[in-house]
Design an enzyme around this catalytic site. Structure first.
Site, PDB file in Angstrom:
ATOM      1  N   VAL A   3       5.529   8.768   1.973  1.00  0.00           N
ATOM      2  CA  VAL A   3       4.636   8.989   3.117  1.00  0.00           C
ATOM      3  C   VAL A   3       5.302   9.973   4.074  1.00  0.00           C
ATOM      4  O   VAL A   3       6.532  10.000   4.193  1.00  0.00           O
ATOM      5  CB  VAL A   3       4.315   7.651   3.823  1.00  0.00           C
ATOM      6  CG1 VAL A   3       5.545   7.077   4.530  1.00  0.00           C
ATOM      7  CG2 VAL A   3       3.153   7.790   4.792  1.00  0.00           C
ATOM      8  N   GLN A  46       0.831  -1.206   0.000  1.00  0.00           N
ATOM      9  CA  GLN A  46       0.000   0.000   0.000  1.00  0.00           C
ATOM     10  C   GLN A  46       0.866   1.257   0.000  1.00  0.00           C
ATOM     11  O   GLN A  46       1.187   1.791  -1.040  1.00  0.00           O
ATOM     12  CB  GLN A  46      -0.954  -0.019   1.187  1.00  0.00           C
ATOM     13  CG  GLN A  46      -2.082   0.980   1.073  1.00  0.00           C
ATOM     14  CD  GLN A  46      -3.265   0.623   1.961  1.00  0.00           C
ATOM     15  OE1 GLN A  46      -3.326  -0.445   2.548  1.00  0.00           O
ATOM     16  NE2 GLN A  46      -4.210   1.526   2.060  1.00  0.00           N
ATOM     17  N   ASP A  47       1.280   1.732   1.182  1.00  0.00           N
ATOM     18  CA  ASP A  47       2.215   2.859   1.179  1.00  0.00           C
ATOM     19  C   ASP A  47       3.387   2.537   2.098  1.00  0.00           C
ATOM     20  O   ASP A  47       3.340   1.565   2.848  1.00  0.00           O
ATOM     21  CB  ASP A  47       1.531   4.192   1.507  1.00  0.00           C
ATOM     22  CG  ASP A  47       1.070   4.320   2.946  1.00  0.00           C
ATOM     23  OD1 ASP A  47       0.873   5.454   3.386  1.00  0.00           O
ATOM     24  OD2 ASP A  47       0.898   3.302   3.642  1.00  0.00           O
ATOM     25  N   PRO A  48       4.459   3.304   2.024  1.00  0.00           N
ATOM     26  CA  PRO A  48       5.669   2.943   2.772  1.00  0.00           C
ATOM     27  C   PRO A  48       5.456   2.977   4.280  1.00  0.00           C
ATOM     28  O   PRO A  48       4.566   3.662   4.795  1.00  0.00           O
ATOM     29  CB  PRO A  48       6.672   4.027   2.350  1.00  0.00           C
ATOM     30  CG  PRO A  48       6.158   4.580   1.069  1.00  0.00           C
ATOM     31  CD  PRO A  48       4.671   4.490   1.171  1.00  0.00           C
ATOM     32  N   ASN A  95      -0.794   6.854   5.013  1.00  0.00           N
ATOM     33  CA  ASN A  95      -1.660   7.295   3.906  1.00  0.00           C
ATOM     34  C   ASN A  95      -1.654   8.806   3.673  1.00  0.00           C
ATOM     35  O   ASN A  95      -2.533   9.334   2.985  1.00  0.00           O
ATOM     36  CB  ASN A  95      -3.110   6.818   4.114  1.00  0.00           C
ATOM     37  CG  ASN A  95      -3.219   5.313   4.102  1.00  0.00           C
ATOM     38  OD1 ASN A  95      -2.684   4.653   3.214  1.00  0.00           O
ATOM     39  ND2 ASN A  95      -3.892   4.753   5.093  1.00  0.00           N
TER      40      ASN A  95
END
EC number: 3.2.2.27
Length: 225
Positions: free
Chosen positions: A128, A64-66, A134
């Site tokens: 991020v 998804q994100d870091p 997020n």
């Protein structure tokens, strides 16, 4: 933030860097990096693509994100830098690997060995803000990483996509070429792993597909550091 990718991704993704969404993303990132602590380091943003070329991609593990904690993220989904505690989802990935292959759980979460064998460890958002999960969602990265998936989908040579959890599975709509393979389950997060990740055998499924294709299998064992 424009980056010269040194392998075949460079030519394939060059048009993206000129698009309006990326220009806006670039302005946003320059401001974010100048005002806030942002992960990963600028030079690591595109590491997934640097380590795993288009031609050499066998498997995609979509994140998804870091990670948003200090010294964790380095541009590869699920992976953390050496010397950092293994995050819970990755620990569950290791437990499943232990159950499949009998490998000991390593003392680190550094997955570069996978990337170097053709496992593209791609997050859908590549940056991020520290401590704010997020925080860079919806700023343009999704367009960019969707294009990465679309380019892989266009390939004749099969790719194995590992989609864990609803966020990753939402990208199934981009994988329309029947040459490719999709392996999916719930996410390895402690919140969901016992609802179908444990026992799903993703690693051996990948290697069975690769063996049937006559391709070299992935050595999933991560060495201690």
């Amino acid at each position: 933030m424009k980056h010269v990718l040194k392998n075949d991704w460079g030519l394939l993704l060059a048009p993206e860097f000129e698009k309006e969404y990326y220009r806006e993303l670039d302005v946003f990132l320059k401001e974010e990096y100048s005002i806030h602590v942002v992960y990963p380091k600028i030079e690591d943003i595109f590491n997934a693509l640097e380590y795993t070329s288009y031609e050499n991609t066998k498997v995609v593990i979509l994140g998804q994100d870091p990670y948003h904690g200090p010294n964790q993220a380095h541009g590869l989904s699920f992976s953390v830098q050496p010397g950092v505690k293994t995050p819970p989802s990755l620990l569950n990935m290791y437990k499943e690997l232990r159950d499949e292959y009998g490998y000991d759980i390593p003392n680190n979460g550094y997955l570069v060995k996978w990337a170097e064998q053709g496992v593209l460890l791609l997050n859908t958002v590549l940056t991020v803000r520290q401590g704010e999960a997020n925080s860079h969602k919806g700023k343009g990265w999704e367009h960019f990483t969707d294009r990465v998936i679309e380019l892989l989908n266009e390939r004749e040579k099969p790719v194995i996509f590992i989609l864990w959890g609803r966020h990753a599975q939402a990208k199934k709509k981009l994988i329309t070429n029947s040459n490719h393979h999709i392996i999916e389950s719930v996410h390895p997060s402690p919140l969901s792993a016992r609802r179908g990740f444990f026992g799903s055998k993703p690693y051996s499924k990948v290697n069975t597909i690769l063996a049937n294709m006559g391709e070299r299998e992935i050595d999933w064992e991560i060495p201690n550091l």
